[in-house]
Structure formats: structure tokens, C-alpha cells
Design an enzyme around this catalytic site. Structure first.
Site, PDB file in Angstrom:
ATOM      1  N   HIS A 149       0.845  -1.204   0.000  1.00  0.00           N
ATOM      2  CA  HIS A 149       0.000   0.000   0.000  1.00  0.00           C
ATOM      3  C   HIS A 149       0.879   1.253   0.000  1.00  0.00           C
ATOM      4  CE1 HIS A 149      -3.449   2.530   1.557  1.00  0.00           C
ATOM      5  NE2 HIS A 149      -2.434   3.203   2.074  1.00  0.00           N
ATOM      6  N   GLU A 150       1.853   1.303   0.909  1.00  0.00           N
ATOM      7  CA  GLU A 150       2.709   2.497   0.988  1.00  0.00           C
ATOM      8  C   GLU A 150       3.527   2.666  -0.296  1.00  0.00           C
ATOM      9  OE1 GLU A 150       1.926   4.499   3.089  1.00  0.00           O
ATOM     10  OE2 GLU A 150       0.924   3.215   4.548  1.00  0.00           O
ATOM     11  N   HIS A 209       1.483   4.141  -3.031  1.00  0.00           N
ATOM     12  CA  HIS A 209       1.246   5.582  -2.876  1.00  0.00           C
ATOM     13  C   HIS A 209       2.202   6.398  -3.758  1.00  0.00           C
ATOM     14  CE1 HIS A 209      -2.004   6.353  -0.239  1.00  0.00           C
ATOM     15  NE2 HIS A 209      -1.485   5.772   0.823  1.00  0.00           N
ATOM     16  N   GLU A 214      -5.846   6.588  -1.677  1.00  0.00           N
ATOM     17  CA  GLU A 214      -5.842   5.464  -0.734  1.00  0.00           C
ATOM     18  C   GLU A 214      -6.394   4.200  -1.379  1.00  0.00           C
ATOM     19  OE1 GLU A 214      -4.327   5.502   1.992  1.00  0.00           O
ATOM     20  OE2 GLU A 214      -3.918   7.642   2.037  1.00  0.00           O
ATOM     21  N   ASP A 219      -4.570   0.718  -1.861  1.00  0.00           N
ATOM     22  CA  ASP A 219      -5.111  -0.561  -1.363  1.00  0.00           C
ATOM     23  C   ASP A 219      -5.124  -1.611  -2.475  1.00  0.00           C
ATOM     24  OD1 ASP A 219      -5.571   0.235   1.230  1.00  0.00           O
ATOM     25  OD2 ASP A 219      -7.701   0.662   0.954  1.00  0.00           O
TER      26      ASP A 219
HETATM   27 ZN   LIG Z   1      -2.388   5.220   2.554  1.00  0.00          ZN
END
Ligand SMILES: [Zn+2]
Length: 702
Positions: A528-529, A532, A589, A593
Site C-alpha cells: 500500500h505504501e 502511494h 488510498e 489498497d
Molecule cells: Zn495510505
């Protein structure tokens, strides 16, 4: 204040309203029992009556949701809260012993901070006395033309500017530089929509806010009549500022929030506020080291609205507004009547909280916030095992490899853009656990009998520390979260991924668990990070952290169509009656995800292929992809492990506020939205194409 750019895993704890709300009457007592340690892969959480292909969240979390109602001192309760609650409890024990018998000067400092907060008898005896000097400074202000001088005095003596923020930030176009910026602020309700929407719910809330404003002024000693006038002034000024404010969706776009202006131009734009003398007074105006003659203005429209208010409102009305800002900011640190009234509106009415948190929880969280890198030094020694960092580094490497393969295999992206994406991925830096070098708190004075003074000095300390960065090189080792925090983040201008020690435990990670469960937990968090860096916002920054378009024009068009698919999809997800998610606000986000789930699954497959014996933690050897443990294959365990990170309950009020303000979707949609876009999920559970979790129109970016 300017929204921090950190793309975190979930809303920063302080911004979810009521976490720090107010202090209870039951103040002296500590925790009654030790919170139980959360577990990974909870079989008892699964609702086997649900069909995973129809509603996977219900399947993975149904029984957890049923058996874990929201505690009365919370507004939202999920797996993150379980871990944070336990971390907070461990921290509390540490703070108590530091308060009673400190062994080091640092322990004395945070022990005193905590003890001052816990001394509710003294706090109650003082009433509003601790804020009287700041209120007197405001009351003595007479001259409309000297607002900047008043704001300068308030900034210097009490820590922060009113109406807007002034802070040093990384230059979005040259990330090696640190420049001065100013962000919008000045509102009390959670979003500008609360002032501007004309539906019945918003109208009613504004009436309740007016009643609250008036009650707070009466508590300060104002007559009913004067309090009513003051409340009306505050509402009028905040509404005007709301009209000039930029939306949260626009605030996510670096192209819309970057406006470097000279101080001379800024003074011409806002004749009612003398920027030159304000910055001069802070020692920031001029040429040479630590000085500047320009600012990056986040929202010129907002600055113009401020100028209009300073021009058109009477000094009396402006003073009411400033008095309110001071009163509201410190309400939770004043005596019981202020705390109770603050709780009634901000926690109970706005967020649906039933009772306030016990004082020990509040003081623990406040001490962590004020002195996190002091408290954290001892906390990580007790709670962060030495092998955790090495294990995380291995997982990060596996995820980086998977993302690199994912980029290489994307059918829609040209080689030129892929090359740029690969370079950005290769430039990622990672920080795991806690800082290499701890923050120096020696200039922050803490007194055992001065709770509000400590809080004020903490704000002044943070402001001075930030402004001292002007013109200096960027400190790449600095952390934006404290070590016990249960969260993680990606920072676009630094192009780095960050995982505090607090999150490296079950249900996210456990040495005792098979790879499938760990990749479904912390693996997806890492993915997830990383994603980003490539979501609709992160992709606007290059490998050096500079805002630059590195997509070819054709690829950019395709990328926007793909992110548009996600935005439309999530806008269709409902969180309360008549309230859907905002697909544009949550786009970054949701993209993270979706990408995180996909690359963590890929990394798991490679890990299993490389070492089949370990597929289920040594339980089977022959056919790792189909063998079962607890009745589930590794792929199924991966998805259940992932879904169970997001089990949660929240009040309807919170669901509504967060739909307007939180860039993260609710747990239900973080789970179902991600799996329904990933056909490996449908395959793992034998779903048929066309079922809700295996739709024909799924979206994919990365
Ligand atoms: Zn996030």
C-alpha cells in the site's frame, strides 16, 4: 492548518476528532485490566453463514463485528484500535514509573509532563486562568491596521499564527530546498461543507454549534447577550472563511496548492495583513541564511477571504473570533465545565461518542504526541524485538521485487514511462521501527504543576523547530510519526516509505504465522505504501520528490482513465443512509489498497515457490498451492488475513464525518473494493464471474 502531505495507512490519530477529546470525571483511576494481545488470522471472527463471493467483508469479519461493539469511550473500533489500545496501555505503565521514579533526565521530563496532565484537581481549581494572559492580549488589541502585529505577538508567545498556518516545508518543485509556506485554516467544524451545505442535517448542526459557542463564552464569564453576539460573529467569520477555502479534493492536487509569491506581491494582495512586518518580527524576512522574501501560498482564494474579513469585520467581531480560537484550542486542558461542554458538542453530537475517555488514556496519548521521541526510546527497547527490523527488510525487498515485475508487465504502459516508474521505485528509501537519531528536547521546559503551560511550550517548541529549518538541507532521517504509532506512511517529496514500530505486531505481523497471513497483513501494508508513490497524487512526483510529469502524454491519458474507474467505483459505495464515499477524495488510498493487495499476493506466490516447505509454516510439503491449514489454502488465508485487518465498527455520525473528511475508505470498502478488483480473489474462493466479488467491470491501475 496545512494538511500534512504524508499518505498514511489510516487517518492520523489526532485528526479523528475525539481520540483526544476530553477528560473524564473518573480521572484518578488507571486501567482496570491489560488489553488482550490481538491475534492474526482469527477463525472465530469468520461468519461462515456468509458467502465470500457475495460479501467478503461479512465473511472475514462478520463475527468480529458482531462480538466487538464500539466501547462507550470510542467512536470507532477496529483491529487498529485493538493494537493501539494495547500500545497505549504499555506506554501508560512506562509513563507511570517515569512519573513516580524516573531513572534518567529524559524520563523525568516525560514523567513530569504526564503527571501534570494527570493532576486533574489542580486543573479543575484553575478554571480558565491558564488562558487569561492570551485572552488579555487579544482584549487589549484596538487598532484594525495592526492585526499582523497582534498575530505576531500571539505567534511568538503562544506558538501559532491565527487564521492561517506559517511553516517551513519541502519545496514541491525542488525537493532539496526547504521554503516557507502558508496554508489555509481558521475553521472549527471538520470541513468547509459544514458551513456551506444547506441540507437539514447541516442546518441543524450549525444551530447546535451556535448554542455550543454561546455556552462556552458564558462559561468564560460573558453575559448571555454578549455571548450570543460573539457566537454570531464567530459563525459569520468562519462561514466567510469556509467560502474562500479550497476543497479537500483540490488540496490533494500539488498543481493547485503551489503558488510561490514574493512578500511584496502578497502584501499587495492582502493590504489588511502586513506580511513583511509579520515575517520580519519572526526573524524570517530578508536575504541570507534562514531568511526569505517569498512564500508558497497553498490557497490564494483563502488568503483573499482573510483579507476581506480583516477589512470588513469590526475589531470587536475579530476579537470574538480570536477569543474563540484560543478557548476552543485549549478547552480540553481547562477545568471540568469547559471539558464537559466541549465533549457534548464535539464528541457526543458531532461523532456519537457516549462517554469520554478516562484521563489516563488521554494523558498517555498527549504525552506521546508532545514527547514521542523521548517516550519512544524506552518503549522500543521494551516492545520492539531486535529481529523485527531484519524481518521487515526482507518483506520490503520481496514487495519491491513484486512491484517491479508488476510495472514491467503492465499491458497499457509504454516502455518510456515504465523506465521512469522503475527509476522511482529503485530510488525509494525506507525507514523501519524508529529514528536513527532521536529528537533533542533539551530546550523544552516541562513543569510538573503546569499542564497548560507544558502544552503551550510544546507548541512553541514545535513551531520554532520547524521555522529553524528554513534554508537548511532536508533531514531525510526525520520521522513524521512516533514509534508506538499503529500506522505507516509514504512521503512524496522524500519518496520514502515509513513503518513505525507500533504496527509491526499481530494482526499485521507475527513470527508464528505462515507467510500467507503475514503477506495479507503487513505485506499489503508495505505494498500500500509503495503504491502511494504511484497513485493519482504520488505519481505527480518524480524519483527525487519533485512535482514533474514523467508519464508520456498517451500514458497519462490512460492512467487518468484507470484512476477514474476507481474513483467512480468507490463513489458508489454507501457508508450511511444517503451518504456515499467520495471517490475523488479517497482515490489515492483506494489505488494504494488495490495495488498493495495485488503486489503482496504476487510476492507471496514467489515466496512460496522459492520455499514450498514453508508455504503453511511447515504444515505441508507436497502441494503447497492447494494444501490447507484450518481448512484454508494459502491464497484463501492471504485474503482472510488481509480482510481481518479491516474489521471495524463505527458510529453512524463518524461514518458521515469521515465520508466528507477522510481520504481513506471505511474498512468494509477497503476490503470489498480491493478484492472485487482482483480476480485472484475470485479464483481463490471459487467465485463465478458476475458475482458481486468478481464483477465483469472491475478496475485496475497497477
Ligand atoms: Zn495510505
Amino acid at each position: 492548518m496545512r494538511i500534512p502531505i504524508l499518505a498514511s495507512l489510516l487517518a492520523l490519530s489526532g485528526s479523528l476528532c475525539c481520540g483526544q477529546s476530553l477528560v473524564s470525571a473518573d480521572s484518578a483511576s488507571g486501567p482496570t485490566s491489560e488489553p488482550k494481545k490481538p491475534i492474526s488470522f482469527d477463525l472465530s471472527a469468520i461468519d461462515k453463514t456468509a458467502d465470500p463471493c457475495t460479501n467478503f467483508y461479512q465473511y472475514a469479519c462478520g463475527n468480529w463485528v458482531k462480538n466487538n461493539p464500539i466501547p462507550s469511550d470510542q467512536v470507532r473500533w477496529g483491529r487498529f484500535n485493538e493494537v493501539a489500545d494495547r500500545n497505549n496501555y504499555l506506554l501508560y505503565n512506562e509513563l507511570m514509573s517515569a512519573a513516580d521514579a524516573p531513572k534518567t533526565p529524559l524520563q523525568k521530563k516525560y514523567g513530569d509532563y504526564f503527571a501534570a496532565c494527570m493532576n486533574v484537581d489542580l486543573v479543575d481549581k484553575l478554571g480558565a486562568k491558564p488562558i487569561e494572559p492570551e485572552l488579555a492580549t487579544i482584549d487589549n488589541w484596538k487598532d484594525r491596521g495592526s492585526f499582523a502585529a497582534l498575530d505576531l505577538q500571539l505567534t511568538r508567545e503562544y506558538g501559532d499564527a491565527k487564521l492561517f498556518s506559517v511553516a517551513v516545508e519541502q519545496d514541491e518543485k525542488d525537493s532539496s530546498q526547504q521554503i516557507l509556506g502558508s496554508g489555509q485554516g481558521g475553521l472549527t467544524l471538520p470541513d468547509r461543507d459544514y458551513y456551506l451545505n444547506d441540507d437539514a442535517r447541516s442546518e441543524k448542526l450549525r444551530q447546535q454549534y451556535l448554542v455550543h459557542l454561546k455556552k462556552m463564552f458564558v462559561l468564560l464569564g460573558d453575559t448571555e447577550e454578549r455571548a450570543a453576539t460573539e457566537a454570531a460573529s464567530v459563525m459569520r467569520i468562519e462561514t466567510a472563511l469556509a467560502k474562500g477555502s479550497m476543497s479537500r479534493v483540490d488540496q490533494r492536487d500539488p498543481a493547485k496548492t503551489y503558488h510561490v509569491m514574493t512578500v511584496a506581491d502578497l502584501d499587495a494582495l492582502t493590504p489588511a495583513f502586513d506580511w513583511h512586518s509579520y515575517l520580519d518580527g519572526l526573524g524570517l524576512y530578508g536575504d541570507g541564511p534562514g531568511k526569505t522574501k517569498s512564500l508558497d501560498i497553498e490557497s490564494p482564494g483563502y488568503i483573499k477571504a482573510v483579507n476581506e474579513e480583516l477589512t470588513n469585520e469590526t475589531p470587536e467581531a475579530l476579537k470574538s473570533y480570536l477569543r474563540w480560537q484560543v478557548l476552543h484550542k485549549w478547552a480540553r486542558t481547562l477545568s471540568k465545565p469547559y471539558r464537559e461542554e466541549n465533549f457534548d458538542f464535539f464528541s457526543a453530537t458531532l461523532y456519537g461518542q457516549k462517554e469520554d475517555q478516562p484521563r489516563w488514556k488521554q494523558c498517555t496519548a498527549l504525552t506521546d504526541r508532545a514527547l514521542g521521541e523521548a517516550v519512544g526510546q524506552d518503549w522500543v527497547q521494551q516492545n520492539f524485538p531486535p529481529d523485527a527490523k531484519a524481518n521487515m527488510e526482507k518483506l520490503v525487498a520481496a514487495l519491491e521485487k513484486a512491484l517491479s515485475e508488476d510495472i514491467a508487465s503492465l499491458p497499457w504502459m509504454s516502455d518510456a514511462t515504465k523506465k521512469e516508474a522503475e527509476a522511482k521505485l529503485a530510488a525509494f528509501r525506507q525507514k523501519i521501527g524508529y529514528p536513527e537519531k532521536w529528537r533533542d528536547y533539551s530546550s523544552l521546559a516541562v513543569k510538573r504543576d503546569d499542564f497548560l503551560g507544558n502544552s503551550e511550550r510544546t507548541v512553541i517548541f514545535a513551531t520554532k523547530r520547524n521555522l529553524a529549518k528554513l534554508g537548511k538541507p532536508v533531514d531525510e532521517k526525520e520521522w513524521g510519526m512516533t514509534p508506538p504509532t499503529v500506522n505507516a506512511y509514504y512521503n512524496p517529496p522524500q519518496n520514502d516509505i515509513n513503518f513505525p514500530a507500533g504496527i509491526l505486531q499481530p494482526p499485521f505481523y507475527s513470527n508464528a504465522m505462515d507467510p500467507a497471513v503475514n503477506f495479507g497483513g503487513i505485506g499489503v501494508v508495505i505494498g500500500h505504501e509503495m503504491t502511494h508513490g504511484f497513485d493519482d497524487q504520488g505519481a505527480k512526483y518524480d524519483l527525487h520528490g519533485n512535482v514533474r510529469t514523467w508519464f508520456t502524454p498517451e500514458d497519462l491519458t490512460k492512467f487518468q482513465a484507470k484512476t477514474g474507474c476507481i474513483a467512480d467505483e468507490y463513489s458508489g459505495f454507501k457508508v450511511a443512509e444517503g451518504q456515499n464515499l467520495n471517490g475523488k477524495l479517497t482515490l489515492g488510498e483506494n489505488t494504494a489498497d488495490n495495488g498493495g493487495l495485488r503486489i503482496a499476493f504476487q510476492a507471496l506466490q514467489e515466496t512460496i515457490a522459492a520455499d514450498p516447505d514453508k508455504a503453511l509454516g511447515g504444515y505441508t510439503t507436497d502441494k503447497p498451492s492447494t494444501a490447507e491449514k484450518d481448512g484454508y489454502t494459502p491464497a484463501q488465508r492471504f485474503f482472510i488475513g488481509f480482510g481481518q485487518v479491516w474489521c471495524q465498527n463505527q458510529t453512524e455520525q463518524v461514518a458521515r464525518v469521515l465520508a466528507k473528511t477522510d481520504p481513506h475508505s471505511s474498512g468494509e470498502w477497503r476490503t470489498n473494493g480491493s478484492v472485487q478488483n482482483f480476480d485472484e480473489f475470485g479464483k481463490a474462493f471459487g467465485c463465478k464471474v458476475g458475482q458481486p466479488m468478481m464483477p465483469t467491470n472491475s478496475c485496475r491501475v497497477w
